[in-house]
Motif scaffolding. Sequence first.
Motif, PDB file in Angstrom:
ATOM      1  N   MET A 253       0.834  -1.188   0.000  1.00 38.22           N
ATOM      2  CA  MET A 253       0.000   0.000   0.000  1.00 38.22           C
ATOM      3  C   MET A 253       0.875   1.246   0.000  1.00 38.22           C
ATOM      4  O   MET A 253       1.894   1.290   0.682  1.00 38.22           O
ATOM      5  N   LYS A 254       0.458   2.256  -0.745  1.00 34.01           N
ATOM      6  CA  LYS A 254       1.162   3.535  -0.775  1.00 34.01           C
ATOM      7  C   LYS A 254       0.183   4.618  -0.335  1.00 34.01           C
ATOM      8  O   LYS A 254      -0.939   4.700  -0.835  1.00 34.01           O
TER       9      LYS A 254
ATOM     10  N   PRO B   4      -8.444  -2.253   7.191  1.00 35.20           N
ATOM     11  CA  PRO B   4      -8.022  -3.658   7.237  1.00 35.20           C
ATOM     12  C   PRO B   4      -9.222  -4.583   7.436  1.00 35.20           C
ATOM     13  O   PRO B   4     -10.159  -4.254   8.173  1.00 35.20           O
TER      14      PRO B   4
ATOM     15  N   ALA C  17       3.432   2.025   6.271  1.00 30.23           N
ATOM     16  CA  ALA C  17       2.989   1.126   5.208  1.00 30.23           C
ATOM     17  C   ALA C  17       3.650  -0.244   5.362  1.00 30.23           C
ATOM     18  O   ALA C  17       3.010  -1.287   5.179  1.00 30.23           O
ATOM     19  N   HIS C  18       4.936  -0.248   5.704  1.00 27.86           N
ATOM     20  CA  HIS C  18       5.653  -1.508   5.902  1.00 27.86           C
ATOM     21  C   HIS C  18       5.026  -2.323   7.026  1.00 27.86           C
ATOM     22  O   HIS C  18       4.701  -3.513   6.837  1.00 27.86           O
TER      23      HIS C  18
ATOM     24  N   HIS D  57       2.125  -1.998   8.513  1.00 28.77           N
ATOM     25  CA  HIS D  57       0.731  -2.342   8.214  1.00 28.77           C
ATOM     26  C   HIS D  57       0.683  -3.633   7.396  1.00 28.77           C
ATOM     27  O   HIS D  57      -0.111  -4.542   7.681  1.00 28.77           O
ATOM     28  N   GLY D  58       1.562  -3.734   6.419  1.00 26.12           N
ATOM     29  CA  GLY D  58       1.642  -4.949   5.608  1.00 26.12           C
ATOM     30  C   GLY D  58       2.062  -6.154   6.423  1.00 26.12           C
ATOM     31  O   GLY D  58       1.531  -7.256   6.255  1.00 26.12           O
TER      32      GLY D  58
ATOM     33  N   LEU E 123      -0.896  -7.411   8.475  1.00 23.26           N
ATOM     34  CA  LEU E 123      -1.905  -8.116   7.686  1.00 23.26           C
ATOM     35  C   LEU E 123      -1.430  -9.503   7.256  1.00 23.26           C
ATOM     36  O   LEU E 123      -2.208 -10.455   7.227  1.00 23.26           O
ATOM     37  N   LYS E 124      -0.152  -9.628   6.950  1.00 24.85           N
ATOM     38  CA  LYS E 124       0.371 -10.896   6.434  1.00 24.85           C
ATOM     39  C   LYS E 124       0.804 -11.858   7.534  1.00 24.85           C
ATOM     40  O   LYS E 124       0.669 -13.079   7.387  1.00 24.85           O
TER      41      LYS E 124
END
Length: 240
Positions: A1-2, A63, A172-173, A175-176, A179-180
């Motif tokens: 995401m950006k 999310p 952004a990092h 957050h990813g 989620l993962k």
Amino acid sequence: MKFRLECHEVLESTSSLVKQRAEEAAAEGLAIQALRQSAGRGRQGRGWASPAGNLYLSVLLRPEVPLREAPQWSFVAAVALAETLTALLPEAAALKLKWPNDLLLQGAKAAGILVETGVATNNALDWICIGMGVNIATKPSLADRPTAGLAEYLGAPPAPAAVAQSLLERLAHWHGVRLKQGFAPIRDAWLRHAPTMGAPVSVKRDGALIVGNFAGLSPEGGLLLAKDGKVQLILAGEII
């Protein structure tokens, strides 16, 4: 995401505008920065002094997680903020995170995080608004706690716009990652900037004061407090 960053000269509150856009169905990734705020907000309805020269930034996330997990994004933001400021500050600055949402320099508050949520008609999480404020050029004078600013540790404090860009990259990092990989790596990263295990902690909860020693975070993000040979789980409260 950006993230898509909007910068405004002055707003009442960056979070208020993000929440308005969220209710108007804005897409995830909106970020709003103000050079000044006329009605900035902190936790528990406290005002947040917002003169020019400091960072005032709020972001919108959507999310697909259970509503009960929304508070974990406060830790996502805290880790991103800690990494951003650690890269700017000398080692002697002694940066620490304070559960659940403050950043301290030499024990004094230098930044705060406010997470707010929107709930859909089916009681599912609709959106998360994360508001972040950092004392860069100046610091407020508060009666109930010491404060600090980056300018005390740097010859030339960075421009708020530069801090915002770096912070959004780290946010952004992480957050990813959340989620993962779930909350575990966020918890581990937060603990790397946490108080020393066993440090004395006082928590104000429902008007009562609980005194013990820091014993880490639960797998969900609750504060673990050692007291009288037992470990107590604190899900809500304020460290003072």
